[in-house]
Design an enzyme around this catalytic site. Structure first.
Site, PDB file in Angstrom:
ATOM      1  N   HIS A  47       0.751  -1.285   0.036  1.00 22.04           N
ATOM      2  CA  HIS A  47       0.123  -0.024   0.249  1.00 22.04           C
ATOM      3  C   HIS A  47       0.839   1.121   0.013  1.00 22.04           C
ATOM      4  O   HIS A  47       0.307   2.236  -0.798  1.00 22.04           O
ATOM      5  CB  HIS A  47      -0.798  -0.085   1.312  1.00 22.04           C
ATOM      6  CG  HIS A  47      -1.922   1.032   1.268  1.00 22.04           C
ATOM      7  ND1 HIS A  47      -2.905   1.109   0.461  1.00 22.04           N
ATOM      8  CD2 HIS A  47      -1.719   2.533   1.907  1.00 22.04           C
ATOM      9  CE1 HIS A  47      -3.417   2.354   0.888  1.00 22.04           C
ATOM     10  NE2 HIS A  47      -2.875   2.908   1.551  1.00 22.04           N
ATOM     11  N   HIS A  93     -10.035   2.910   0.123  1.00 21.67           N
ATOM     12  CA  HIS A  93     -10.076   2.301   1.511  1.00 21.67           C
ATOM     13  C   HIS A  93     -10.876   1.223   1.572  1.00 21.67           C
ATOM     14  O   HIS A  93     -11.735   0.747   2.172  1.00 21.67           O
ATOM     15  CB  HIS A  93     -10.623   3.382   2.474  1.00 21.67           C
ATOM     16  CG  HIS A  93      -9.850   3.723   3.742  1.00 21.67           C
ATOM     17  ND1 HIS A  93     -10.245   3.747   4.912  1.00 21.67           N
ATOM     18  CD2 HIS A  93      -8.464   3.742   3.696  1.00 21.67           C
ATOM     19  CE1 HIS A  93      -9.218   3.959   5.899  1.00 21.67           C
ATOM     20  NE2 HIS A  93      -8.354   4.074   5.094  1.00 21.67           N
TER      21      HIS A  93
END
Length: 722
Positions: A47, A93
């Site tokens: 990420h 998200h």
């Protein structure tokens, strides 16, 4: 050097593979301390480091005369003229929202807003492209409900309008929903602030909420691995948001910028203090000494590793000059924001962290921010793809057009999405000109004649069949969506949502998606100014469709006095179809999926020349045309139905074949104009009908009663959320 078993067990528990651990040992020339290992684990996560995608992202066209800040900063920034700049960013998200939908979505909004005001811009709008599994499943409904409430609860409370988005439903998202959020901000050129720390002796000031155990590894580690049956245990890793604290943080930061009190600033998102200190120091070619004892904690027994990994929300790290510290603290106190000096900028590039009087970490800042391994993972086209392309959708000789249209209008991904967007306040700031529910959003820049349009678009079903063509086509669709409200496509941000990159087929999809987006942007002459890559979107080994989502920014200068809207059709007006008319394109179409239950074939490639022509024509017509609407999901039949339903007036349309009503050939546009207007010109176009009556009438192909169509469209999503 061979590390002991205990240390190896720790790095594996933090998500690092053995080779990455040994790379850290090589960098440090020794075994890492626990706090150092924690920092590398989050900073080198997929990420944060983009280690599987970074080598390919350089393909994007990122330069244009109007680009002020391109990829690599917290947000992209473009020049709008007359001293105005716009900051834009899109983020995902996904994993946190699956584990805890309300807080996962809420903190996604909070994080994207911080990316915007970190640049010196005031956030002015948010968009939310969403993906879920079919809504006949109760857990999918629970996820959708929680995500929408989270976005509404945070955005409405912090005072930033949500102006649009989209929803797509497919089985592949059942165990891995996608929650992408885009934000836009405005600033004057002199307000621009960057994140590179400079000036040895300058102070690092932590602003905002206290630091707790919430969010440890929440975005960094949680979003860097697939899901399994134990994913529910990750619930404590999801961050907890406080929109009122964020609102105060926005105001104090903007005031600090206005007074010139900030040398550099970095928000604390994924990887928390580890990321903020390492990235700001590395970008400035500096080091930093950090004292964890100076950080305001909400749990007093936190270890150094926990403090460094925490992703507690509503925090910013500002680099300020020592002489300005008192003014910075005074401003923070006025806004009831906690502020503490936690470090000092140093020469030499070393990030040194102290805790309880001991050095717990001493590492090269650049090794955290830029030193992650870059993987050139193997890739190849799926073995069965050529066969799927050859075996296109099997179309019947004839169809019941009214019943087929009714089925499409009743699909939750096509029908009325107001049950979602009515939960959002879209009139905050009173700058909204075209609100949610239209092809593109449009907002004015107050005090100017300029407007900004945004459209977020994605198409996982089409990208599953051909990721390059599918990705390219969403860029063209987004461009047309901003053009129909009078804006010129200006810049793009992208969110690349894919499965496990360790699978060669998924890696091939990623490369193809990047190529498709790049080729389309090059043909349009627009830059990619930022984006996000979300990988490991898989559960129990099952990957999602490759799902790139783009956010297209359009500049309307000047903005149309009365931009086109879907609800402005009136009886007697003429209906024109503009754009190429060169055959059927049903692969990946809504008709093939919803009516025929077929998912095969190869989508048509976009035509850059035709695409540019129809975008230019739309911008020209937007200055006076009452209704402009792109032909996309559901084809011409759905486009006409949406105009009729929104305007509550019937239409009569004549086409030769039923296929003409449902094909999704790209670069097509419906224009509803006064009856005496003649749109014959430099591009293909023909009059196909007239507005009037109380039905959606396709002549010999049948008619659908307008009240019946309206009822099906209005209940499509609402019946699942009741």
């Amino acid at each position: 050097m061979t590390p002991p078993v205990a240390t190896e067990s720790l790095h594996r528990s933090l998500g690092m593979i053995d080779d990455e651990y040994h790379a850290v040992v090589t960098i440090l020339g020794r075994e890492p301390r626990p706090a150092e290992l924690a920092m590398y684990s989050v900073m080198w996560s997929e990420h944060c480091s983009y280690k599987s995608s970074r080598a390919w992202l350089a393909r994007f066209p990122t330069e244009a005369p109007w680009v002020v800040v391109g990829p690599g900063e917290n947000a992209g920034v473009v020049d709008l003229g007359d001293g105005w700049l716009a900051a834009l960013r899109i983020e995902s998200h996904n994993h946190p929202s699956f584990v805890e939908p309300y807080q996962g979505a809420a903190t996604g909004v909070g994080g994207i807003l911080r990316d915007i005001f970190t640049m010196g811009a005031r956030p002015v709008a948010v968009w939310d492209p969403l993906r879920f599994g079919p809504l006949d499943d109760s857990h999918n409904r629970y996820l959708l409900d929680g995500v929408v409430r989270g976005i509404a609860g945070y955005g409405n409370a912090v005072g930033v309008p949500t102006l649009g988005g989209e929803i797509e439903l497919d089985d592949c998202y059942t165990a891995n929903p996608l929650v992408n959020v885009m934000a836009l901000g405005l600033l004057r050129r002199q307000q621009l602030v960057l994140s590179a720390a400079s000036g040895a002796g300058n102070l690092a000031v932590l602003l905002g909420a206290s630091t707790g155990r919430d969010g440890i590894g929440g975005a960094s580690i949680l979003a860097s691995a697939g899901f399994d049956e134990a994913s529910g245990a990750k619930r404590p890793s999801v961050q907890i948001g406080d929109p009122f604290e964020e609102k105060k943080l926005i105001e104090v930061c903007l005031e600090l910028y206005r007074q010139g009190l900030v040398v550099a600033i970095q928000d604390l998102g994924a990887a928390g203090i580890s990321c903020a200190t390492a990235e700001s120091a590395a970008r400035g070619g500096m080091g930093m000494d950090v004292d964890l004892d100076a950080i305001h904690l909400r749990e007093m027994d936190m270890t150094a590793a926990e403090i460094l990994m925490s992703e507690s929300q509503e925090r910013m790290l500002a680099v300020v000059r020592p002489d300005d510290l008192d003014r910075v603290v005074a401003l923070a106190e006025r806004w009831e924001i906690a502020a503490s000096v936690i470090g000092k900028v140093t020469e030499g590039g070393t990030l040194r962290v102290h805790h309880h009087g001991e050095v717990v970490a001493e590492v090269p800042a650049a090794s955290l921010a830029e030193g992650a391994p870059r993987y050139l993972r193997p890739y190849h086209q799926p073995d069965d793809l050529e066969a799927a392309w050859a075996d296109g959708p099997v179309l019947p000789a004839s169809v019941d057009v009214p019943s087929s249209l009714l089925r499409l209008l009743a699909d939750p991904a096509i029908g009325d999405t107001s049950p979602i967007y009515r939960q959002y306040d879209h009139q905050l700031f009173l700058g909204t000109v075209v609100e949610p529910g239209h092809d593109g959003s449009l907002l004015r820049i107050k005090g100017t004649g300029k407007g900004l349009a945004v459209s977020t678009d994605g198409d996982g079903a089409r990208c599953a069949l051909d990721p390059q063509r599918g990705a390219a086509r969403i860029v063209w669709e987004a461009a047309l969506n901003v053009a129909v409200v009078g804006a010129r496509p200006y810049a793009l941000v992208d969110n690349l949502n894919l499965g496990n990159p360790e699978k060669p087929e998924v890696m091939w999809q990623l490369i193809e998606v990047i190529e498709g987006l790049s080729v389309a942007c090059e043909a349009l002459g627009i830059p990619v100014v930022g984006g996000n890559v979300s990988l490991y979107n898989e559960t129990a080994g099952v990957d999602i469709h490759p799902t790139p989502v783009v956010g297209m920014l359009g500049l309307a200068d000047p903005m149309p006095a009365r931009p086109p809207r879907l609800d402005r059709a009136e009886a007697g007006m003429a209906v024109w179809l503009l754009g190429p008319d060169d055959g059927d394109d049903f692969a990946g179409s809504a008709f093939a999926r919803v009516v025929l239950d077929q998912r095969r074939g190869r989508p048509a490639a976009p035509d850059p020349a035709a695409g540019r022509a129809v975008v230019a024509r739309a911008i020209e017509l937007a200055g006076w045309c009452p209704v402009l609407h792109d032909v996309s999901r559901g084809g011409l039949a759905v486009a006409m139905a949406e105009i009729a339903i929104r305007s509550q007036v019937g239409v009569v349309v004549e086409v030769d074949h039923w296929q003409d009503l449902f094909t999704e050939s790209p670069h097509r546009l419906v224009a509803v104009v006064p009856s005496d207007a003649d749109l014959d010109g430099a591009m293909p176009g023909r009059r196909i009908g007239t507005v009037g009556g109380d039905a959606i009438d396709f002549g010999r192909h049948g008619a659908l009663d307008l009240p019946k169509a309206t009822a099906a469209w209005a209940a499509a999503l609402a019946r699942h959320l009741a």
